[in-house]
Scaffold this active site. Structure first.
Site, PDB file in Angstrom:
ATOM      1  CG  ASP A 142       2.940  -2.978   0.017  1.00  0.00           C
ATOM      2  OD1 ASP A 142       3.770  -3.129   0.885  1.00  0.00           O
ATOM      3  OD2 ASP A 142       2.622  -4.117  -0.794  1.00  0.00           O
ATOM      4  CG  HIS A 162       2.712  -0.422   5.054  1.00  0.00           C
ATOM      5  ND1 HIS A 162       3.521   0.477   4.134  1.00  0.00           N
ATOM      6  CD2 HIS A 162       2.449  -1.308   4.259  1.00  0.00           C
ATOM      7  CE1 HIS A 162       3.748  -0.310   3.230  1.00  0.00           C
ATOM      8  NE2 HIS A 162       2.961  -1.072   2.905  1.00  0.00           N
TER       9      HIS A 162
END
Length: 327
Positions: free
Chosen positions: A100, A298
């Site tokens: 991220d 994710h």
């Protein structure tokens, strides 16, 4: 092998670092809305494999300082913290792991200071060249058509208040929505003008198959104390990051690189261009491995901890790593 915690004075801020093991340093960089704890499974595994695993709360998060002013949240500023951490442990180089915002951070670190980077292992956020226009030029158009968190987070105080009003509810919803158990881009089906909690799905009750209630409570506790402004300021610095990287517009990543992604990761699907793997391969000179984790999203380091741990340890073992003797 005990997990320890300490504060490092970077010369600019006081940064909390969780640390486990001895040997060559491996530094883990988290994203939003995370803390060092997102890497706790990896710290234990990497330490057990014979390395020194370190996971800071990056500035604005957890027990690390959250300075005022957006200039404090650029990649350039946070890279200063990482270099200070290297200096603190007496090492010239380390392997850096990022996800991220942490991925964007280690990509830029590898461009600015390749001499301090032994290798990078990046999860879910592939490298791509600096775009010809600032990031907001792209997301503003999309946000005219549908809800987009990138645009919603820009107005100071708005998302800060919404998310801080219910940290537990927000974190459950956003972690679930980003996982392989949900299709995050369904949030784009909502019109602009809504809040984030309006578009995120209801999360199933804890525990989940990949996140226990105790683990979730640990993550929630930090954000109940700090709120989310520090993390949101990273979003508000994206255009400034673009301005500060003009000198690297045509640069390629030259350090040894390992890349892993979840099959259902929303960044790979919706935020990384039409062919993110082709772009990665074209711009990373020493790309040594690309691994896809089926059905993961994710938060792959939590969702498929064993697979990520194996990927990291294999990558580390493939490198010629020698601990520095400098003080």
């Amino acid at each position: 092998m005990e997990l320890t915690h300490r504060i490092v004075d970077t010369g600019d801020i006081r940064m909390h670092v969780a640390e486990q093991g001895e040997g060559y340093p491996v530094i883990f960089c988290h994203g939003f809305p995370h803390t060092w704890f997102m890497w706790h499974n990896q710290l234990e595994a990497v330490a057990a494999a014979g390395y020194r695993a370190l996971a800071p709360d990056l500035r604005g998060y957890g027990r690390t300082d959250a300075p005022a002013g957006l200039e404090s949240y650029t990649n350039e500023a946070v890279i200063g913290d990482l270099l200070a951490l290297l200096d603190d442990i007496g090492e010239q180089r380390a392997v850096f792991v990022g996800l991220d915002f942490g991925a964007q951070l280690v990509w830029e670190l590898s461009l600015r200071h390749p001499e301090r980077v032994a290798a990078v292992a990046v999860l879910n956020n592939p490298f791509s060249p600096r775009p010809p226009r600032p990031p907001s030029a792209f997301w503003t158009k999309a946000a005219d058509r549908h809800f987009l968190h990138l645009a919603y987070f820009q107005e100071p105080g708005v998302a800060d208040a919404e998310l801080a009003a219910d940290p537990r509810g927000f974190l459950a919803r956003v972690y679930y929505s980003l996982s392989g158990d949900y299709h995050y881009l369904d949030t784009w089906k909502n019109p602009p003008g809504l809040g984030y909690l309006d578009v995120l799905p209801e999360a199933p009750p804890m525990p989940w198959s990949w996140l226990s209630e105790a683990e979730f409570d640990t993550l929630v506790a930090d954000f109940e104390r700090t709120g989310f402004t520090g993390g949101l300021n990273w979003y508000r610095s994206l255009d400034r990051n673009w301005e500060l990287t003009e000198a690297y517009a045509d640069a390629k990543v030259t350090v040894p690189t390992f890349f892993l992604y979840g099959e259902n990761d929303p960044d790979m699907e919706g935020f990384s261009g039409r062919d993110p793997l082709a772009t990665l391969r074209a711009n990373v000179v020493d790309l040594r491995e690309v691994v896809e984790i089926p059905k993961a999203g994710h938060l792959v380091q939590l969702e498929r901890a064993d697979a990520v741990n194996g990927f990291l340890i294999n990558a580390l073992k493939s490198l010629d790593l020698t601990v520095s003797t400098s003080a």
